[in-house]
Design an enzyme around this catalytic site. Structure first.
Site, PDB file in Angstrom:
ATOM      1  N   GLU A 179     -13.478   6.365  -5.633  1.00  0.00           N
ATOM      2  CA  GLU A 179     -12.859   7.207  -4.566  1.00  0.00           C
ATOM      3  C   GLU A 179     -13.144   8.675  -5.364  1.00  0.00           C
ATOM      4  O   GLU A 179     -12.246   9.658  -5.697  1.00  0.00           O
ATOM      5  CB  GLU A 179     -11.270   6.881  -5.378  1.00  0.00           C
ATOM      6  CG  GLU A 179     -10.990   5.740  -4.558  1.00  0.00           C
ATOM      7  CD  GLU A 179      -9.671   5.386  -5.596  1.00  0.00           C
ATOM      8  OE1 GLU A 179      -8.717   4.490  -6.328  1.00  0.00           O
ATOM      9  OE2 GLU A 179      -9.320   6.271  -6.387  1.00  0.00           O
ATOM     10  N   ASP A 416      -6.581  -5.423  -8.577  1.00  0.00           N
ATOM     11  CA  ASP A 416      -6.407  -3.600  -9.195  1.00  0.00           C
ATOM     12  C   ASP A 416      -7.338  -3.318  -9.933  1.00  0.00           C
ATOM     13  O   ASP A 416      -7.484  -3.810 -11.121  1.00  0.00           O
ATOM     14  CB  ASP A 416      -5.175  -3.100  -8.548  1.00  0.00           C
ATOM     15  CG  ASP A 416      -5.725  -1.409  -8.459  1.00  0.00           C
ATOM     16  OD1 ASP A 416      -6.381  -0.592  -8.639  1.00  0.00           O
ATOM     17  OD2 ASP A 416      -4.343  -0.220  -8.250  1.00  0.00           O
ATOM     18  N   GLU A 465     -10.350  -0.763  -0.188  1.00  0.00           N
ATOM     19  CA  GLU A 465      -9.801   0.570  -0.685  1.00  0.00           C
ATOM     20  C   GLU A 465     -11.170   1.073  -0.847  1.00  0.00           C
ATOM     21  O   GLU A 465     -11.437   1.290   0.141  1.00  0.00           O
ATOM     22  CB  GLU A 465      -9.299   0.433  -2.275  1.00  0.00           C
ATOM     23  CG  GLU A 465      -8.096   2.004  -2.343  1.00  0.00           C
ATOM     24  CD  GLU A 465      -7.943   2.599  -3.875  1.00  0.00           C
ATOM     25  OE1 GLU A 465      -6.340   3.099  -4.075  1.00  0.00           O
ATOM     26  OE2 GLU A 465      -8.018   1.826  -5.023  1.00  0.00           O
ATOM     27  N   GLU A 471      -2.501   7.968  -1.215  1.00  0.00           N
ATOM     28  CA  GLU A 471      -2.002   7.912  -2.924  1.00  0.00           C
ATOM     29  C   GLU A 471      -2.579   9.871  -3.994  1.00  0.00           C
ATOM     30  O   GLU A 471      -2.132   9.973  -4.585  1.00  0.00           O
ATOM     31  CB  GLU A 471      -2.070   6.963  -4.160  1.00  0.00           C
ATOM     32  CG  GLU A 471      -4.064   6.795  -4.295  1.00  0.00           C
ATOM     33  CD  GLU A 471      -4.234   5.675  -5.338  1.00  0.00           C
ATOM     34  OE1 GLU A 471      -3.156   4.960  -5.809  1.00  0.00           O
ATOM     35  OE2 GLU A 471      -5.232   5.489  -5.143  1.00  0.00           O
TER      36      GLU A 471
END
Length: 668
Positions: A179, A416, A465, A471
């Site tokens: 990310e 996760d 993701e 988020e």
């Protein structure tokens, strides 16, 4: 004349092994492969190493780049000898069990297979939107892969769009949640010590090139390393030698020592595809599904129980409800409220995110939450339950947890905090997807690497993701409209992505603030709405606050009615990082979405992609005051047909959505 070929770089030390090979040791030979339409030419040269190059309409797109697989037995591709070549042409159609961009996927390519004396083959494919290659081996015993040489050389100093890995404290650089924002710079500025995860985008001026992979099974994922030249080198996390548990709220395994090889695997197997996607028009990147086409097909055929849709998630907004007669939190009343909300507006799922159980014990339900009662209540409202899990805990309690999920009629689990893609971690994904499929449960992955075609092999692996998403609005300013207009052209090539849009609190550049529990987004309300159509994800997660959504009855009903799977997709107009216009068909109806960066835009789109007949257009667009008040929007309708044109006006950070419903089936 001597030449040196790089053949190994062991992760346990910084040293390079070079083998000096005579240029006459192997007779040089060239092989060519053209795409079905003839625009793309792939050339393979077998000499001291194996080199491939790619040209588009005669112009170089990838210049000669060496590839090899360095094993404990042999250096495959170095001083190797071709014994046979075979070619074939395929014109097939893949029917997608869970249609992401389109249900029927044309699978048209030409293929060249070079068989080598050293017990391996190289398979090359040329499509009309890119090329790919992979190694296959036929060794009887297991195989240790010390290193893979995957090189991508480009003509001139192209510009790279690079999600650079930021090294964390106390762990090596291969620990990442995948990310990161994109750093846009010349490839010559991409330093040797820097690492980026893929997909990465290379802008050559006349075309865009995406580097990624497919069929990533029992093997580490590919990063790319800088060279401070016009090239990228594949890099792979070495196999874990020692792991320790990193304590904290979300515990996970971290690697404290690594082996001097990247994989130990079967000797008779196919290795992941290396993909070079090519697009002369930016919008073609949004249509590229090469990773899906190249992935291993699913073994089973009945996936009718995989039922995508839109679901809620309370974590980003902190379940910060208002106007209710109970104390909100991780409790029965809060989740029943979410179920009522989803049922009222026609959503299909409700997520119970982190905290519904002890993170380290999925069987220990949080006090104040009657999970059985919530699941039973959801069933009366025709709502399905989704549950978040911690990867390390799920792995440890897999059989017990799956039995509990099945008993509760849980339709989807999210797991996760893997934050790695070495061979051991990649195997975890396969193990979880197979276990979930046995219980007819869908699965999503966060803290994850890109899909790489995994959703074809396991259609119940519905999304993941691997993206800097909603988020980040909690704690940073990274999720900008510019970022939102990069990820569909780059990250989305790797497969569906769980961005989790849907904010009702919207802000412009000047008014945005990252505020926990009072989370807002950058850009307009319609910018958020457009993501539900423009972003590939069969399971769309609505992360807005129901308390903001309840009063907006017409808008929320509109949002909840949007499909999440598509029979076809076209891209009328798009430019990387600036704007996009995407149209998707579901049955006889079309849904069109547009998004822009911080630049306001007016775009006129003709509707020639429509079928014959009239459509009722239900629009939701930025309001006249959206530049100042990003929450301003307006809704309307009109009659259109394939000869009509739509004028789309978008405020800074704006968006636009229109539902084009066949007139004989006009639904509000």
């Amino acid at each position: 004349m001597q030449r040196c070929v790089f053949v190994a770089c062991r992760p346990t030390g910084i040293f390079f092994l070079f083998i000096a090979l005579s240029a006459t040791a192997v007779a040089q030979k060239n092989y060519t492969l053209t795409s079905p339409a003839g625009a793309i030419t792939l050339t393979v040269r077998v000499a001291d190493s194996v080199y491939y190059s790619v040209a588009v309409k005669g112009a170089p797109a990838v210049t000669p780049s060496p590839i090899a697989l360095i094993t404990s037995q042999k250096a495959l591709g170095i001083n190797s000898h071709v014994t046979k070549q075979t070619t074939r042409q395929v014109q097939d159609t893949i029917v997608n069990a869970v249609p992401i961009k389109r249900r029927n996927i044309p699978d048209h390519y030409r293929e060249l297979t070079l068989s080598f004396r050293e017990n391996f083959s190289l398979v090359f494919r040329a499509y009309d939107d890119g090329v790919a290659y992979r190694f296959t081996t036929v060794f009887k015993d297991s195989l240790i892969v010390e290193k893979e040489i995957a090189t991508f050389r480009f003509p001139g100093d192209a510009t790279g769009y690079l999600p650079l890995v930021q090294k964390r404290d106390k762990v090596d650089i291969f620990h990442t949640s995948f990310e990161e924002p994109y750093t846009v710079q010349p490839l010559s500025q991409f330093k040797r010590e820097q690492l980026a995860f893929n997909p990465v985008l290379v802008d050559e001026g006349t075309r865009k090139v995406v580097v990624t992979e497919s069929d990533l099974l029992d093997y580490p994922g590919m990063f790319v390393r800088g060279t401070q030249r016009n090239s990228l080198h594949g890099e792979f996390a070495p196999y874990p030698a020692k792991e320790e548990i990193q304590d904290g709220e979300f515990r996970q395994w971290i690697v404290t020592a690594r082996k001097n090889y990247i994989a130990k695997t079967q000797g008779m197997r196919s290795f992941p595809w290396r993909i070079i996607g090519l697009a002369e028009k930016d919008g073609d990147l949004l249509l590229n599904d090469m990773p899906y086409r190249l992935a291993t097909p699913a073994k089973q055929t009945d996936w009718s129980w995989v039922t995508p849709g839109i679901g809620t998630d309370e974590w980003i907004c902190g379940a910060n409800l208002r106007g209710v007669d109970f104390k909100t939190g991780i409790n029965t009343a809060t989740y029943k409220h979410y179920i009522d909300f989803a049922s009222r507006f026609g959503m299909q799922y409700v997520m119970l995110d982190a905290g519904w159980s002890d993170n380290n014990d999925l069987l220990k339900i949080t006090p104040g939450l009657d999970l059985k009662d919530v699941a039973a209540y959801a069933k009366t409202k025709n709502i399905h339950i989704m549950l978040w899990t911690l990867a390390m805990t799920l792995d440890r309690q897999l059989d017990e947890a799956m039995a509990m999920f099945e008993a509760l009629d849980v339709k989807l689990i999210l797991t996760d905090f893997m934050d790695r893609d070495d061979q051991k971690t990649v195997a975890f994904y396969q193990r979880m997807a197979e276990a979930a499929a046995r219980h007819k449960i869908m699965i999503m992955f966060h803290g994850a690497f890109k899909g790489a075609g995994f959703e074809r092999t396991y259609p119940n692996a519905i999304s993941r993701e691997a993206v800097l998403g909603s988020e980040y609005n909690i704690w940073s300013e990274k999720a900008t409209p510019e970022h939102d207009l990069l990820i569909p052209f780059i990250r989305m090539v790797g497969g569906p992505m769980d961005y989790e849009p849907g904010f009702y609190k919207n802000a412009n550049r000047e008014t945005f603030r990252p505020l926990r529990d009072m989370v807002m987004s950058q850009g307009t309300r319609c910018h958020q709405l457009a993501m539900f159509v423009a972003y590939d994800s069969p399971m769309q997660i609505f992360s807005g606050n129901p308390s903001d959504a309840w009063p907006e009855i017409a808008y929320t009903t509109y949002l909840a009615s949007l499909p999440t799977t598509w029979d076809d997709t076209v891209v009328p107009d798009a430019k990387v990082g600036d704007y996009l216009v995407v149209a998707r068909r579901k049955d006889n109806d079309w849904y069109l979405a547009a998004m822009t960066d911080w630049t306001p835009r007016t775009i006129t789109i003709d509707l020639s992609f429509l079928n014959n007949g009239s459509y009722r257009a239900f629009t939701c667009e930025d309001g006249p005051n959206a530049t100042k008040n990003s929450e301003d929007y307006r809704m309307g309708y009109a009659l259109v047909d394939k000869h009509s044109k739509l004028t789309i006006n978008m405020a800074p950070g704006g968006g636009y959505v229109v539902k084009l419903i066949k007139l004989n089936d006009a639904r509000p």
